[in-house]
Design a protein around this motif. Structure first.
Motif, mmCIF file in Angstrom:
data_model
loop_
_atom_site.group_PDB
_atom_site.id
_atom_site.type_symbol
_atom_site.label_atom_id
_atom_site.label_comp_id
_atom_site.label_asym_id
_atom_site.label_seq_id
_atom_site.Cartn_x
_atom_site.Cartn_y
_atom_site.Cartn_z
ATOM 1 N N PHE A 26 8.741 8.930 30.995
ATOM 2 C CA PHE A 26 8.053 10.212 31.197
ATOM 3 C C PHE A 26 9.020 11.385 31.027
ATOM 4 O O PHE A 26 8.613 12.458 30.568
ATOM 5 N N LEU A 27 10.275 11.181 31.371
ATOM 6 C CA LEU A 27 11.281 12.224 31.149
ATOM 7 C C LEU A 27 11.463 12.477 29.657
ATOM 8 O O LEU A 27 11.493 13.637 29.207
ATOM 9 N N VAL A 28 11.556 11.404 28.878
ATOM 10 C CA VAL A 28 11.689 11.544 27.415
ATOM 11 C C VAL A 28 10.452 12.211 26.835
ATOM 12 O O VAL A 28 10.542 13.098 25.978
ATOM 13 N N GLY A 29 9.271 11.800 27.315
ATOM 14 C CA GLY A 29 8.035 12.442 26.862
ATOM 15 C C GLY A 29 8.000 13.916 27.205
ATOM 16 O O GLY A 29 7.535 14.747 26.412
ATOM 17 N N GLY A 30 8.512 14.256 28.397
ATOM 18 C CA GLY A 30 8.568 15.659 28.798
ATOM 19 C C GLY A 30 9.489 16.480 27.914
ATOM 20 O O GLY A 30 9.179 17.630 27.567
ATOM 21 N N ILE A 31 10.622 15.886 27.526
ATOM 22 C CA ILE A 31 11.551 16.582 26.622
ATOM 23 C C ILE A 31 10.882 16.831 25.275
ATOM 24 O O ILE A 31 11.000 17.923 24.690
ATOM 25 N N PHE A 32 10.162 15.832 24.783
ATOM 26 C CA PHE A 32 9.447 15.975 23.513
ATOM 27 C C PHE A 32 8.410 17.106 23.603
ATOM 28 O O PHE A 32 8.307 17.944 22.696
ATOM 29 N N LEU A 33 7.646 17.140 24.692
ATOM 30 C CA LEU A 33 6.629 18.185 24.866
ATOM 31 C C LEU A 33 7.277 19.565 24.939
ATOM 32 O O LEU A 33 6.760 20.535 24.363
ATOM 33 N N GLN A 34 8.399 19.644 25.645
ATOM 34 C CA GLN A 34 9.096 20.926 25.766
ATOM 35 C C GLN A 34 9.592 21.406 24.403
ATOM 36 O O GLN A 34 9.531 22.613 24.084
ATOM 37 N N CYS A 35 10.032 20.470 23.576
ATOM 38 C CA CYS A 35 10.555 20.824 22.246
ATOM 39 C C CYS A 35 9.467 21.405 21.339
ATOM 40 O O CYS A 35 9.772 22.198 20.438
ATOM 41 N N ILE A 36 8.211 21.016 21.551
ATOM 42 C CA ILE A 36 7.128 21.545 20.712
ATOM 43 C C ILE A 36 6.387 22.696 21.409
ATOM 44 O O ILE A 36 5.309 23.092 20.977
ATOM 45 N N GLY A 37 6.976 23.188 22.500
ATOM 46 C CA GLY A 37 6.444 24.381 23.148
ATOM 47 C C GLY A 37 5.324 24.154 24.144
ATOM 48 O O GLY A 37 4.559 25.081 24.438
ATOM 49 N N ASN A 39 4.340 22.938 28.065
ATOM 50 C CA ASN A 39 4.891 22.712 29.394
ATOM 51 C C ASN A 39 4.616 21.264 29.822
ATOM 52 O O ASN A 39 3.449 20.856 29.940
ATOM 53 N N PRO A 40 5.659 20.475 30.083
ATOM 54 C CA PRO A 40 5.444 19.070 30.464
ATOM 55 C C PRO A 40 4.630 18.928 31.743
ATOM 56 O O PRO A 40 3.816 18.003 31.872
ATOM 57 N N PHE A 41 4.840 19.837 32.707
ATOM 58 C CA PHE A 41 4.111 19.742 33.968
ATOM 59 C C PHE A 41 2.616 19.982 33.756
ATOM 60 O O PHE A 41 1.776 19.337 34.389
ATOM 61 N N THR A 42 2.297 20.901 32.840
ATOM 62 C CA THR A 42 0.885 21.137 32.510
ATOM 63 C C THR A 42 0.273 19.914 31.851
ATOM 64 O O THR A 42 -0.845 19.503 32.187
ATOM 65 N N ALA A 43 1.018 19.321 30.923
ATOM 66 C CA ALA A 43 0.511 18.149 30.206
ATOM 67 C C ALA A 43 0.337 16.967 31.152
ATOM 68 O O ALA A 43 -0.704 16.290 31.135
ATOM 69 N N TYR A 44 1.329 16.701 31.982
ATOM 70 C CA TYR A 44 1.235 15.570 32.899
ATOM 71 C C TYR A 44 0.198 15.822 33.995
ATOM 72 O O TYR A 44 -0.432 14.880 34.494
#
Length: 356
Positions: A26-37, A39-44
């Motif tokens: 989930f941390l790696v997924g969050g980094i990926f989401l952050q890279c494409i603009g 917010n990981p917290f919003t997505a999760y």
């Protein structure tokens, strides 16, 4: 000293390693989401809301996860017996195809037709596994290569059967007819509506729980399970001890294939109603490998892992509502597998160093 040993044992347990792998994924997924603009917290947050906010959403997670429990059990059972069953995809396909054909062509009441569909699915999946086992034990043909080829044979065989006039849909859809209502395993409509469950909620999850317990009992509490595990630990030692390793492999592949075939029947009779012409592999068997790894090849762990993965698949399809790609779920699951694999490599290296 005893407390330190217990803590060390806990940190090295499969459950702890799997939990840490999921966190890192989930941390790696969050980094990926952050890279494409995004917010990981919003997505999760959307992921959690989509999976657990209502009874209907939770029931969809169960519906999505139930076939994966069966393919996960299939792969986990073969793992425990020393066979890498990469053919669960083909076994799932022929199982679903067998159940669908019986559900369309056989006019019978539910009490006869439903068991008949499941028996046909189990027999088809078992046959698909046993043929590979015979090729391995009789002629030494690599089972992984055979299974990959049999996956594609199942794929094209299913597409061929869909085109048979007696099976093909009477409309323009490139699919079979729907199975008869007597073959469906849906929960009663009054129960689905009363509890606000998914329209495709079915008895498959109960069947999955029964099979998870049954497979656990076979592996851990029976002579057959002991023999199969012995072959998995060391085939040469098992053979020296008087165990027929060829028969053990055939038995393992038969049971493993039957489980995947039953998963195909659950998907058709509980959710799909029919089989469409495949444009590509559906991936239930390959997802079963992920489920087996997350569950630590333990049948009870596989049951929980199947629901977890089903929740990811269902909730992940809702991420596009906030502009996030649903493919992030594949990144997460792939990362989970990667970290679990790495943890096992480290454990093997540590054991070898300790041995030296």
């Amino acid at each position: 000293m005893k407390r330190k040993f217990s803590l060390q044992k806990l940190l090295q347990s499969n459950f702890t390693l799997t939990f840490i792998a999921i966190l890192f994924a989930f941390l790696v997924g969050g980094i990926f989401l952050q890279c494409i603009g995004i917010n990981p917290f919003t997505a999760y947050g959307k992921l959690l809301q989509s999976a657990f906010s209502t009874a209907k959403s939770m029931s969809y997670c169960v519906v999505y996860g139930t076939p994966l429990i069966f393919t996960g059990l299939s792969v986990a059972f073969s793992f425990r017996t020393g066979v890498f069953n990469i053919g669960a995809e083909g076994q799932f396909v022929v199982g679903s195809m067998a159940a669908c054909v019986v559900g369309i062509l056989v006019p019978a009441p539910s009490v006869i037709l439903i068991p008949l569909c499941f028996l046909a699915a189990a027999a088809a999946g078992a046959l698909w596994g046993v043929v590979v086992g015979v090729l391995k034990t009789k002629w030494g043909i690599n089972e992984v290569l055979s299974m990959i080829m049999f996956n594609w044979i199942a794929f094209y065989l299913s597409n061929y059967i869909v085109s048979i006039p007696a099976i093909h849909s009477e409309g323009t859809a490139e699919a079979t007819k729907n199975v008869s209502d007597a073959a469906r395993i849906l929960l009663p409509q009054s129960l689905r509506e009363g509890l606000n469950l998914a329209s495709t909620s079915n008895w498959g999850i109960l069947l999955a729980g029964i099979f998870a317990i049954l497979i656990y009992m076979i592996i851990e509490k029976t002579t057959l399970g002991y023999e199969l595990k012995a072959v998995g630990f060391n085939r040469h030692a098992a053979e020296y001890g008087g165990i027929n390793t060829s028969r053990a492999m055939l038995t393992a592949l038969c049971i493993s294939g039957a489980l995947a075939g039953i998963g195909g029947a659950v998907q058709v009779l509980g959710m799909g109603q029919r089989i469409s012409v495949f444009a590509g592999q559906e991936g239930y068997g390959f997802d079963g490998i992920v489920v087996a790894l997350i569950g630590g090849s333990n049948p009870i762990g596989v049951f929980v892992a199947g629901i977890f993965y089903g929740a990811l698949k269902y909730a992940g399809s809702k991420l596009n509502l906030i502009g996030a790609p649903s493919e992030v779920i594949k990144i997460i699951t792939g990362t989970v597998v990667f970290f679990i694999a790495i943890s096992h490599v480290f454990k093997i290296v540590k054991k070898r160093k300790a041995g030296k």
